[in-house]
Each structure stands twice: as C-alpha cells, then as structure tokens.
Design a protein around this motif. Structure first.
Motif, PDB file in Angstrom:
ATOM      1  N   GLY A   1      40.983  35.771  38.545  1.00 31.71           N
ATOM      2  CA  GLY A   1      39.781  36.605  38.571  1.00 31.71           C
ATOM      3  C   GLY A   1      38.583  35.874  37.994  1.00 31.71           C
TER       4      GLY A   1
ATOM      5  N   SER B   1      36.712  43.450  30.926  1.00 35.14           N
ATOM      6  CA  SER B   1      37.158  43.534  32.316  1.00 35.14           C
ATOM      7  C   SER B   1      36.993  44.943  32.874  1.00 35.14           C
ATOM      8  CB  SER B   1      38.610  43.064  32.439  1.00 35.14           C
ATOM      9  OG  SER B   1      39.508  43.973  31.835  1.00 35.14           O
ATOM     10  N   TYR B   2      37.271  45.967  32.079  1.00 34.16           N
ATOM     11  CA  TYR B   2      37.039  47.336  32.544  1.00 34.16           C
ATOM     12  C   TYR B   2      35.546  47.610  32.690  1.00 34.16           C
ATOM     13  CZ  TYR B   2      41.938  48.566  31.825  1.00 34.16           C
ATOM     14  OH  TYR B   2      43.293  48.630  31.908  1.00 34.16           O
TER      15      TYR B   2
ATOM     16  N   VAL C   1      32.701  47.305  36.132  1.00 35.22           N
ATOM     17  CA  VAL C   1      32.120  48.201  37.120  1.00 35.22           C
ATOM     18  C   VAL C   1      30.609  48.280  36.974  1.00 35.22           C
ATOM     19  CG1 VAL C   1      32.336  50.287  35.694  1.00 35.22           C
ATOM     20  CG2 VAL C   1      32.370  50.494  38.181  1.00 35.22           C
TER      21      VAL C   1
ATOM     22  N   MET D   1      33.700  41.526  43.757  1.00 36.36           N
ATOM     23  CA  MET D   1      34.590  42.685  43.806  1.00 36.36           C
ATOM     24  C   MET D   1      36.050  42.236  43.683  1.00 36.36           C
ATOM     25  SD  MET D   1      32.705  45.014  46.732  1.00 36.36           S
ATOM     26  CE  MET D   1      33.847  46.379  46.579  1.00 36.36           C
ATOM     27  N   ILE D   2      36.405  41.160  44.377  1.00 34.08           N
ATOM     28  CA  ILE D   2      37.772  40.636  44.294  1.00 34.08           C
ATOM     29  C   ILE D   2      38.066  40.146  42.883  1.00 34.08           C
ATOM     30  CG2 ILE D   2      39.327  38.813  45.087  1.00 34.08           C
ATOM     31  CD1 ILE D   2      37.839  38.953  47.809  1.00 34.08           C
TER      32      ILE D   2
ATOM     33  N   SER E   1      36.589  40.947  40.069  1.00 35.92           N
ATOM     34  CA  SER E   1      36.614  42.048  39.103  1.00 35.92           C
ATOM     35  C   SER E   1      37.906  42.839  39.200  1.00 35.92           C
ATOM     36  CB  SER E   1      35.411  42.976  39.338  1.00 35.92           C
ATOM     37  OG  SER E   1      34.208  42.268  39.142  1.00 35.92           O
ATOM     38  N   TYR E   2      38.407  43.013  40.426  1.00 38.24           N
ATOM     39  CA  TYR E   2      39.684  43.719  40.606  1.00 38.24           C
ATOM     40  C   TYR E   2      40.822  42.944  39.942  1.00 38.24           C
ATOM     41  CZ  TYR E   2      43.885  45.531  42.796  1.00 38.24           C
ATOM     42  OH  TYR E   2      45.134  46.048  43.008  1.00 38.24           O
ATOM     43  N   LEU E   3      40.826  41.629  40.159  1.00 41.15           N
ATOM     44  CA  LEU E   3      41.870  40.800  39.541  1.00 41.15           C
ATOM     45  C   LEU E   3      41.791  40.849  38.022  1.00 41.15           C
ATOM     46  CD1 LEU E   3      41.689  37.653  41.867  1.00 41.15           C
ATOM     47  CD2 LEU E   3      43.571  39.292  41.729  1.00 41.15           C
TER      48      LEU E   3
ATOM     49  N   ALA F   1      40.328  43.308  36.094  1.00 37.18           N
ATOM     50  CA  ALA F   1      40.401  44.624  35.455  1.00 37.18           C
ATOM     51  C   ALA F   1      41.790  45.232  35.507  1.00 37.18           C
ATOM     52  CB  ALA F   1      39.401  45.581  36.113  1.00 37.18           C
ATOM     53  N   PHE F   2      42.569  44.913  36.502  1.00 34.96           N
ATOM     54  CA  PHE F   2      43.853  45.576  36.651  1.00 34.96           C
ATOM     55  C   PHE F   2      45.008  44.612  36.390  1.00 34.96           C
ATOM     56  CE2 PHE F   2      40.860  47.942  39.197  1.00 34.96           C
ATOM     57  CZ  PHE F   2      41.057  49.225  38.712  1.00 34.96           C
TER      58      PHE F   2
END
Length: 295
Positions: free
Chosen positions: A133, A247-248, A251, A280-281, A283-285, A287-288
């Motif tokens: 990420g 990371s959260y 958004v 977006m990719i 941030s997804y990697l 945050a989750f």
C-alpha cells in the motif's frame, strides 16, 4: 476488524471526515490571508475552541479523569508544536500553487510517511500488505507531483504538500507518544503553541494581517477541522497505534478531493484520474489488515 478496535476506528474515520474540508475551505480563504497567517489562525481556532470544550467538560459531575502531561513529555510536546508550525505553513504554500483536489489526494502520502517512521523509530509491526500500500501511495503521489504537461519536472506546489505530509508523519509519531495522556490537553497545547508560533513567524516576515471576518472564518474552520479532528485522532491512537490510525484516516483525502471538485470544478486530467485510482488501491491495502497481528 476486531470488535475492541471498532470504536477507535470510528474515531479515526470521524477525525478524517472533519479534516477533509480543510483543504478546499483553506484554498478559498487563502485569497484573503497569507499562508502563514492561515496556518496560525487554523491552529489558534483549534486551541482556543478546545479550551472552551475543556471548560464545558469540567461542568459534568462524572467528568473524564485523564492522565495529565508531565515533565517527561516535554520533548515530544516541543517536537509536536514545532512540526505543527512547519507542516501547515508548507501545506498552505502548496495549496496556493496547486489545485485543492490535487493537494487533498497528496495528503494521503502522510500514511506512508507515518507508517515508515513508526516502523523505523518505534518498531511498529508492518505487514507485506501495508508495504505494498505504501509503495502504491508513493507512486500515486509521484504521479500527482508531475508538471501539468506530464514532464519529468515536478510541480513545486505538490512538492510543498508532500513536505507537509512528511512533517505530519513525524508529528503523528510524536503525538503517538502522548496518546495515553489527556487528548484535550494535547490538542490545546498543540493548537495554542503552533498557532502562536506561526503568528510570530508571520509577524517577523512582514505578512499583512487579514480582515477580522476572515480571521474568524479561519478559526472556526480550525476548531472543527483541526481541533475536533485531532482530539478524535489522539483517542484513536490509543487503540490503533500511529501507523494504523493514519491508515484509517486515509478516507480524508478522497472526501476532500470530492469537495474540492464540487467547489472549484478543477479539470480531471488523465494523470489525476490515474493517480486517484492508484491512491484508492493503496489506501485500501493500507487501511484493511495492513498491520501484522503480532504483539
């Protein structure tokens, strides 16, 4: 997400939502105030506003019993204030040179900076997924930083925003060391210390003082986007750590970019859209499940 972590994650998301409006709103106010004075009034609004919140809190019979700052915290408090003088000035300068939507997305580089610093300085465990990420976010930031013609030269405004994000990465880790102390006290010190420091800088370099109505607008913005946001952010760090909270918080740039596009109607170039998809990719990697579960 672990059940016990959910409240802290909600705080991080709420902090992000409040902060998201700061870039587009600051862009509007920069037409009436210099970058350094804007940085000053944003933090003064946070510090003064949260001081009143503290007074209201004392009126509750079952008020919170928080651990106060002590002499042992001085180094981190001092570093936090200095970095919070530097970072918003850099951001305001960058905002004056680039679009608000571009600056909003570039703020996501703060995730990478915070995580790397947390890993190096404090040994926070980082998974392979989060490293991926970070790599994607960094690539998107470099893409956003290219000149308008897509040349290999970098946009000066974007460079200033990235410098601000890096400074906030260091600051997040200083704040992390204070996360078990009274968040309200931390925010008030951060706001008043950084606000006064920036005010002195503006005075020394001879910036012109803006009209009082714009001072008021900036301070109100600072109370919500900086004061309330930081307060929630510090609480979130108690349960998530510096890197995962950041990371959260990822958004925020997307909300900010959406607001900026709605307000300014900045043209969405192919480069911006490609960087948006990468962000977006990344941030997804991040945050989750971006962090190892090792204790």
């Amino acid at each position: 997400m672990e059940r016990v972590k959910a409240p802290y994650a909600a705080m991080a998301f709420a902090a992000a939502a409040l902060y998201a409006a700061s870039a587009p709103a600051s862009k509007l106010l920069l037409a009436e105030a210099t970058p350094v004075f804007m940085a000053s009034f944003l933090y003064l609004g946070a510090g003064i506003g949260m001081s009143f919140v503290g007074l209201l809190r004392k009126n509750f019979k079952n008020g919170h019993k928080e651990t106060k700052l002590d002499k042992g915290d001085f180094t981190y408090v001092a570093l936090m204030i200095v970095l919070d003088i530097i970072a918003p000035i850099l951001l305001m300068v960058g905002l004056g040179m680039t679009t608000a939507s571009n600056a909003s997305l570039l703020n996501n580089f703060e995730i990478a900076a915070t995580a790397i610093i947390a890993f190096i300085m404090f040994g926070e465990p980082v998974s392979k997924r989060l490293w991926k990420g970070i790599a994607v976010i960094t690539a998107a930031s470099m893409l956003l930083s290219l000149g308008e013609k897509g040349s290999l030269s970098f946009s000066l405004g974007s460079v200033f925003v990235l410098m601000a994000a890096t400074a906030w990465g260091f600051e997040n880790n200083c704040t992390r060391m204070l996360s078990l102390k009274d968040p309200l006290q931390v925010v008030v010190l951060k706001g008043l210390g950084s606000g006064v420091g920036s005010f002195i800088v503006a005075f020394l370099i001879g910036d012109s003082f803006p009209e009082l109505v714009y001072v008021f607008y900036a301070m109100v913005l600072g109370f919500f986007s900086y004061g309330m946001s930081i307060w929630l952010y510090v609480y979130a760090q108690r349960g998530l750590g510096a890197a995962r909270t950041s990371s959260y918080y990822a958004v925020a740039p997307f909300i900010g970019a959406a607001i900026s596009y709605t307000v300014f109607r900045d043209p969405l170039s192919p480069t911006f859209l490609a960087a948006l998809a990468l962000m977006m990719i990344g941030s997804y990697l991040a945050a989750f499940e971006g962090f190892s579960q090792k204790k």
